[in-house]
Structures are given as structure tokens and as C-alpha cells.
Write an enzyme that holds these catalytic residues in place. Structure first.
Site, mmCIF file in Angstrom:
data_model
loop_
_atom_site.group_PDB
_atom_site.id
_atom_site.type_symbol
_atom_site.label_atom_id
_atom_site.label_comp_id
_atom_site.label_asym_id
_atom_site.label_seq_id
_atom_site.Cartn_x
_atom_site.Cartn_y
_atom_site.Cartn_z
ATOM 1 N N HIS A 156 0.796 -1.432 0.079
ATOM 2 C CA HIS A 156 0.075 0.081 0.153
ATOM 3 C C HIS A 156 0.995 1.199 -0.078
ATOM 4 C CE1 HIS A 156 -3.533 2.494 0.818
ATOM 5 N NE2 HIS A 156 -2.511 3.200 1.809
ATOM 6 N N ASP A 205 -14.985 2.458 8.371
ATOM 7 C CA ASP A 205 -13.883 3.310 8.022
ATOM 8 C C ASP A 205 -14.605 4.372 7.173
ATOM 9 O OD1 ASP A 205 -11.135 4.486 7.598
ATOM 10 O OD2 ASP A 205 -11.797 3.850 5.672
ATOM 11 N N ARG A 235 -14.677 12.629 9.509
ATOM 12 C CA ARG A 235 -13.391 13.218 9.737
ATOM 13 C C ARG A 235 -12.982 14.295 8.760
ATOM 14 N NH1 ARG A 235 -9.517 8.432 9.325
ATOM 15 N NH2 ARG A 235 -7.835 10.074 9.525
ATOM 16 N N LYS A 294 -8.440 -1.556 5.820
ATOM 17 C CA LYS A 294 -8.850 -1.727 4.720
ATOM 18 C C LYS A 294 -8.060 -2.935 3.918
ATOM 19 C CE LYS A 294 -9.039 2.482 3.765
ATOM 20 N NZ LYS A 294 -9.134 4.014 3.525
HETATM 21 N N1 URA Z 1 -5.837 7.233 3.821
HETATM 22 C C1 URA Z 1 -6.896 6.369 4.432
HETATM 23 O O1 URA Z 1 -7.125 5.348 3.877
HETATM 24 N N2 URA Z 1 -7.237 6.752 5.566
HETATM 25 C C2 URA Z 1 -6.816 8.042 6.200
HETATM 26 O O2 URA Z 1 -7.396 8.183 7.197
HETATM 27 C C3 URA Z 1 -5.887 8.768 5.499
HETATM 28 C C4 URA Z 1 -5.451 8.430 4.251
#
Ligand code: URA
Ligand code: CA
Length: 434
Positions: A82, A161, A168, A187
Site C-alpha cells: 500500500h 472506516d 473526519r 482496509k
Molecule cells: N488514507 C486512508 O485510507 N485513511 C486515512 O485516514 C487517511 C488516508
């Protein structure tokens, strides 16, 4: 359990239990906890932070909020990679076939680009016929047959998320290291990874602007991995200037092909060897970074990495002839050079501005519903530290519109030619254990 008590406990800087963290995430996902309470809680986390145990509980609570992809039908350790996002970050296109050619299965779910950063799926779709929407059974079959497949996300992965990130985004609680770390890790784990290699980008074109923040984020994710039994390694790499020369979807496919032939840009090649080696380490294929890099270099030199790319493209419905003839990839109508206006050395190439310029050309999107143009983008002809003479090309713009004055203007301001330049350290650090 009462939400207000949990908010207050975190406000006071105390450690939350697994039960309290799951209560918050589950309640918010099933809408028994309203946005305003979740916001107050996340703001308390923003200010007080979380230790690695709390961050791990948060990660797993988000994983358990939705589907988890079962990749047990694939033999071997499934390693995912990632990147926290960059400009011209061509690494996944190189790494997927490269690591597979060394015998480690790559079962990758990727995303699309948004804003100034590109997405791997958009890049692969620049190859005529390449299919990224593949049912999970077929995905597993592809990896078992060819050791590699790259597809779009399927299923309802980590919905908590998604919901938390939206909140957020509008409450200024994105920039919290435990919240970012658990968001990313949830994820990866939900999509079935046994082991994870992270490329944490640092610099003007990246999410993390300072090395200290990038290191903290990388360490937090490696610690979470350790807590939840997913071997996790990380690289901290520069994103102050774009990676490699090419930025844009088809242009990056060509750059990846060049790199797999051993003729790629030196920075992209080096980063791919390091990340690839960490993927081999995470899968227990090699023990040291040097051993892994040597094995991957051998796969480039003997042509096996390129052959794996050819088969991989063919198995996903794409035209494998692009590997031998990249002119079969979508081509832009107009090429425009920006030239040096003096002798000197490139001292700055602002990644963020290059990303925005490519987005203006149509290589990226502002909203998820926007269409993108696979052919357009830019190719840098000189990078930070390179000497140039007045009149030398610095960047070539590939466009499908004739009037690109706004893009030219942006790019002209994005680089600087000086009398001398500070070298950029591409790989700032590697983290190989928690
Ligand atoms: N990328 C993500 O997947 N989550 C975050 O909180 C910030 C960047
Ligand atoms: Ca690139």
C-alpha cells in the site's frame, strides 16, 4: 456502557479497552451513536492519541464492521502493498509482476485516483481490454494460475472506516496518526492480506509533510500489524518531486514496462527493488533486503518479470502486445515542450503542482464520477540534481486539447533552475520490524 463516559475517558488521556472501542465503532456503524458523539470522540483521539493496543482494537473493530475477503484458496503468504499516495507513483504496476515472477503470490485490490494523486486501476485500464471488475472466485483462480491479479475492490469492506472518514473530513480530524493508521490497516486486512508492505510518502506531494510524521505513521502501522498478526514492513520514501519521469495513466504503463526491462528511471527502479524485497521478506521468501533485491534484479535481467507482465495482462483480458509495442497504448494528440530558460541545475520539482497539472489535462478526477483521459499527462526530462542548458526540454506535456496555457503556466512555476541544488534522499528509512 455510555458513550459520554468513553468520550470523557479519552479526553482525560486514559487508555480505552477493546470493549469500549468496539462499542463506539459498532454503535456508529449501526447508527445508534450519532455523528456529534462520534465527532467528539474522534476529536478526543485527535488530541490525546492512542497507544498501539488501542489502535489495533480500532483497526479490528473497523475490519469487523463489514465483509472480509477470504483468500485462503490461494496458496502461500498473500502480501499486499500500500502506498499512502503520490504523483507518478508507478510502483504497483512494476511490483505486481516483478514480485510474482519471484514466486510470491500478489492478490491486489486497488483503488482509483482522486485529486492530485493517480490510482492504479485507472493506470491498468489504459491497456485496451484490461478488466478490473472480476468476481472473487475468478480473482483467486487468476492468482493461482499466474501468481498475480490486480482488481477493483469488491464487497462491503470496512464500512465503519468509510463512515468515519466522511465525518473526519468535515470535522478536521483527518490528520491524526492513530486514525490514519487504523483506517489504512483496516482496509488491507479486510481485503485478505496476510502480510503488508507500506510505502509511506513524505513531502509536498504527500499526505505526510514531515519525516517525523511519516516515521510515526509508519511505526504505528507496523505496530498494529504486529498486534493483529499480520507481518508488516514499511518504507518511508520521498514525494517532494514526482516518482520516475512519467505522470499519467498510459504514460506510466509504458514507464513500468521500461522498468521491467531494466531501462526504467533510477529512482522508480530503486524504490521497486526495495519495496519488492520487503514483500519477499514479508512472505518469508528471503531473509534480508539485499538478498531480495538481488533476486528481483535477476528476474528483471533474465526477462521473467517482463514475461509475467505479458501473461498477467493477457489473463485479465488486456492486449499483451503493448509490452513489446507501447505505441499501441492510447496516445495524446499534442506534445508540447517546456524548455529551460537558463543554464543551471534543477533544484525543485514540486510534486503537488505536477499532480494538479495532470489532473487539469484530464489524467485525474476531482469527483469519483468524472471521466479520465488515459492518454494525457507529462514526462519529465530532468529531475532534481540534473544539470540543464538553456533551451533543453524540462518536461513534455501530452494533451488532447490544443490550448493548455493554464497547464503550461502551472508547470513552468513547478520547477526551479538554480546554480546548485540539495540532493533528495529517495528512501528516507526502512522499517523491517516493530
Ligand atoms: N488514507 C486512508 O485510507 N485513511 C486515512 O485516514 C487517511 C488516508
Ligand atoms: Ca512515474
Amino acid at each position: 456502557m455510555r458513550v459520554v463516559d468513553i468520550i470523557e475517558k479519552k479526553q482525560m488521556g486514559e487508555e480505552l479497552t477493546k470493549a469500549e472501542i468496539h462499542f463506539m465503532v459498532e454503535g456508529f456503524t449501526n447508527e445508534s451513536i450519532p455523528d456529534y458523539q462520534m465527532t467528539a470522540w474522534m476529536m478526543a483521539v485527535y488530541f490525546q492519541g492512542m497507544n498501539e493496543k488501542e489502535a489495533s482494537h480500532l483497526t479490528m473493530a473497523m475490519v469487523e464492521s463489514g465483509d472480509q475477503i477470504d483468500l485462503s484458496g490461494i496458496d502461500g503468504v498473500k502480501v499486499d502493498k500500500h502506498s499512502t499516495g503520490g504523483v507518478g507513483d508507478t510502483t504497483t504496476i512494476v511490483l505486481a509482476p516483478l514480485v510474482a515472477s519471484a514466486g510470491v503470490p500478489v492478490a491486489k485490490m486497488s483503488g482509483r485516483g482522486l485529486g492530485h494523486t493517480g490510482g492504479t486501476l485507472d493506470k491498468f485500464e489504459a491497456i485496451e481490454g484490461f478488466k478490473i471488475e472480476v468476481p472473487i472466485e475468478k480473482f483467486i483462480e487468476l492468482v493461482n494460475k499466474n501468481k498475480v491479479a490486480v482488481v477493483g475492490q469488491t464487497g462491503n469492506l470496512a464500512p465503519a472506516d468509510k463512515k468515519m472518514y466522511s465525518l473526519r473530513d468535515v470535522t478536521s480530524t483527518v490528520q491524526s496518526i492513530p486514525l490514519i493508521a487504523s483506517s489504512i490497516m483496516s482496509k488491507k486486512i479486510a481485503s485478505g492480506a496476510d502480510a503488508i508492505v507500506l510505502d509511506v510518502k513524505v513531502g509536498d506531494g504527500a499526505f505526510m509533510k514531515t519525516v517525523d510524521d511519516a516515521r510515526q505513521l509508519a511505526k504505528t502501522m507496523v505496530q498494529i500489524g504486529e498486534q493483529v498478526n499480520r507481518k508488516t514492513l514499511a518504507v518511508i520514501s520521498d514525494m517532494s518531486q514526482p516518482l520516475g519521469f512519467a505522470v499519467g495513466n498510459a504514460l506510466e504503463i509504458k514507464e513500468a514496462i521500461d522498468t521491467l526491462k531494466g531501462e526504467g528511471p533510477s529512482d522508480l527502479t530503486e524504490l521497486c527493488l526495495v519495496l519488492g524485497s520487503q514483500m519477499l521478506m514479508a512472505a518469508n521468501k528471503v531473509e534480508t533486503l539485499e538478498e531480495g533485491k538481488a533476486l528481483l534484479q535477476e528476474k528483471i535481467d533474465n526477462g521473467e518479470a517482463l514475461e509475467t507482465l505479458r501473461q498477467f495482462i493477457e489473463h485479465q483480458g488486456g492486449n499483451p502486445a503493448v509490452v513489446d509495442d507501447p505505441s499501441l497504448l492510447p496516445q495524446a494528440k499534442y506534445l508540447t515542450e517546456i524548455k529551460a530558460d537558463r543554464d543551471g541545475v534543477i533544484s525543485d520539482w514540486t510534486a503537488h503542482e505536477v499532480g494538479v497539472a495532470c489532473s487539469l489535462l484530464g489524467a485525474g478526477r476531482e469527483k469519483f464520477t468524472d471521466d479520465i483521459d488515459p492518454a494525457v499527462g507529462v514526462v519529465l526530462k530532468a529531475k532534481v540534481g540534473d544539470s540543464v542548458k538553456k533551451g533543453d526540454p524540462i518536461v513534455v506535456i501530452h494533451s488532447n486539447t490544443e490550448d493548455i496555457s493554464e497547464v503550461e503556466d502551472k508547470l513552468t512555476k513547478a520547477f526551479k533552475i538554480s546554480d546548485h541544488s540539495e540532493p533528495i534522499q529517495l528512501i528516507v528509512d526502512t522499517i523491517n520490524h516493530a
